[in-house]
Design a protein around this motif. Sequence first.
Motif, PDB file in Angstrom:
ATOM      1  N   ALA A  17      42.622  43.500  34.833  1.00 43.35           N
ATOM      2  CA  ALA A  17      42.435  41.523  34.722  1.00 43.35           C
ATOM      3  C   ALA A  17      42.281  41.281  36.696  1.00 43.35           C
ATOM      4  O   ALA A  17      42.119  40.361  36.586  1.00 43.35           O
ATOM      5  CB  ALA A  17      43.214  41.247  33.569  1.00 43.35           C
ATOM      6  N   MET A  18      43.488  41.688  36.949  1.00 41.68           N
ATOM      7  CA  MET A  18      43.825  41.521  38.304  1.00 41.68           C
ATOM      8  C   MET A  18      42.386  42.100  39.169  1.00 41.68           C
ATOM      9  O   MET A  18      42.023  41.181  40.361  1.00 41.68           O
ATOM     10  CB  MET A  18      44.985  42.148  38.719  1.00 41.68           C
ATOM     11  CG  MET A  18      46.091  42.062  37.779  1.00 41.68           C
ATOM     12  SD  MET A  18      47.640  42.942  38.013  1.00 41.68           S
ATOM     13  CE  MET A  18      47.957  42.508  40.336  1.00 41.68           C
ATOM     14  N   VAL A  19      41.909  42.901  39.144  1.00 37.22           N
ATOM     15  CA  VAL A  19      40.612  42.999  39.555  1.00 37.22           C
ATOM     16  C   VAL A  19      39.378  42.146  39.385  1.00 37.22           C
ATOM     17  O   VAL A  19      38.818  41.339  40.649  1.00 37.22           O
ATOM     18  CB  VAL A  19      40.665  44.374  39.213  1.00 37.22           C
ATOM     19  CG1 VAL A  19      38.927  44.929  40.080  1.00 37.22           C
ATOM     20  CG2 VAL A  19      41.470  45.186  39.811  1.00 37.22           C
ATOM     21  N   ILE A  20      39.696  41.999  38.194  1.00 38.43           N
ATOM     22  CA  ILE A  20      38.385  41.235  38.029  1.00 38.43           C
ATOM     23  C   ILE A  20      39.185  39.862  38.497  1.00 38.43           C
ATOM     24  O   ILE A  20      37.900  38.607  39.943  1.00 38.43           O
ATOM     25  CB  ILE A  20      38.371  40.344  36.885  1.00 38.43           C
ATOM     26  CG1 ILE A  20      37.320  41.738  35.870  1.00 38.43           C
ATOM     27  CG2 ILE A  20      37.454  39.271  35.564  1.00 38.43           C
ATOM     28  CD1 ILE A  20      37.781  41.131  34.003  1.00 38.43           C
ATOM     29  N   SER A  21      39.865  39.319  38.528  1.00 33.97           N
ATOM     30  CA  SER A  21      40.416  37.955  39.124  1.00 33.97           C
ATOM     31  C   SER A  21      40.381  37.662  40.932  1.00 33.97           C
ATOM     32  O   SER A  21      40.058  36.469  41.489  1.00 33.97           O
ATOM     33  CB  SER A  21      41.992  37.688  38.916  1.00 33.97           C
ATOM     34  OG  SER A  21      41.924  37.206  37.545  1.00 33.97           O
ATOM     35  N   LEU A  22      40.689  38.953  41.516  1.00 34.45           N
ATOM     36  CA  LEU A  22      39.957  39.565  42.865  1.00 34.45           C
ATOM     37  C   LEU A  22      39.336  38.897  43.225  1.00 34.45           C
ATOM     38  O   LEU A  22      39.102  37.987  43.939  1.00 34.45           O
ATOM     39  CB  LEU A  22      41.229  40.373  43.396  1.00 34.45           C
ATOM     40  CG  LEU A  22      40.703  40.593  44.756  1.00 34.45           C
ATOM     41  CD1 LEU A  22      41.757  39.944  45.439  1.00 34.45           C
ATOM     42  CD2 LEU A  22      41.175  41.974  45.145  1.00 34.45           C
ATOM     43  N   PHE A  23      37.978  39.071  42.501  1.00 36.99           N
ATOM     44  CA  PHE A  23      36.832  39.300  42.994  1.00 36.99           C
ATOM     45  C   PHE A  23      35.934  37.740  42.254  1.00 36.99           C
ATOM     46  O   PHE A  23      35.373  37.952  42.923  1.00 36.99           O
ATOM     47  CB  PHE A  23      35.538  40.373  41.457  1.00 36.99           C
ATOM     48  CG  PHE A  23      35.900  41.469  42.298  1.00 36.99           C
ATOM     49  CD1 PHE A  23      35.076  41.895  43.827  1.00 36.99           C
ATOM     50  CD2 PHE A  23      36.502  42.503  41.992  1.00 36.99           C
ATOM     51  CE1 PHE A  23      34.944  43.204  44.458  1.00 36.99           C
ATOM     52  CE2 PHE A  23      36.310  43.941  42.130  1.00 36.99           C
ATOM     53  CZ  PHE A  23      35.912  43.739  43.730  1.00 36.99           C
TER      54      PHE A  23
END
Length: 322
Positions: A17-23
């Motif tokens: 979820a954090m990676v998706i939010s970062l992108f």
Amino acid sequence: MKLIGKNGFSLVELMVAMVISLFLTLGVFAMFSMSATNVTTTGQYNQLQENGRLALAIISQDIEQLGFFGDVTGTDFIIDSNTTIVGAISDDCVGAGQNNATLPNTESAHFRRVWGYEAGVSGSITCGSTALDAIDGTDVIQIKRLVGPAGVSAGYNVATNSSQIWFYGASANVPSDANLLLTNSRVWGYQHHIYYLQTLNEIPVLSRKALSSSGMNIEDQLVEGIENMRILYGYDEDGDDAAESFLPVANVTNMMWDNQSFQRIVAVKIFLLVRTIEQDPSYTNDITYQLGDKTVGPFDDHFRRKVLATTVMLENPVLIRN
């Protein structure tokens, strides 16, 4: 193994979820960055267009009526014959030629209604004891004419009838009633304008020297961002009222400036190189620009530029001959 309650997220799920939010965040920032760049680009091109159009409008409307002197348009001005001058001009701006100040003089040469030069290359205009502070490599144009409708102006005035002309400033001790000056005369405002480019606070500006009631002591800063001006003069060599060719100022002869014989300047082409006021660090200008017969650039800086041009037909030289 769950690190939090059975209804929570696992560590892997949280990291995904954090990676998706970062992108998503990076995408939003990229979108905002592109939008800001587009706004800057659009705003600067609009600025170039509007400043260039305004500058051309100011110069063109003035130049197209150059040489207009009421009922004596086209007449040579001879002091103590058909021409009377009351009062002197302070800080006068004088160009090349024997008769090229604000007012006619006693020289036998024709009074010049238009004259120009390229700053730092050919010629100069001196106002008082100081040369005009024009940007080197840019053209300067000087024009003289009456302005209507007829009537006493707050500046310098001229009275004319069909055979005589009387120059007088508002400060001169002369009646303002045209009928007391000359029989069957009309009074007009008189303009002597010089258009040139100067640098103020590192910004190129279209400026104008102008005549007041007392002298050539008005300096107007008209439009910012005008970086170069090139003027080509169209002359009619065979009397058909059309310009056979357009010449840079260096190729205009004294005969053409003086409108002798059929050598009349009947049109001018004006080219302006307009520059943005602010730099855009994301943009590098490596473009070469064509101003009539002259090429300028590349500048290799961060200012956007645009060339605007127009052709102005001069009505009075044609009417004078016809």
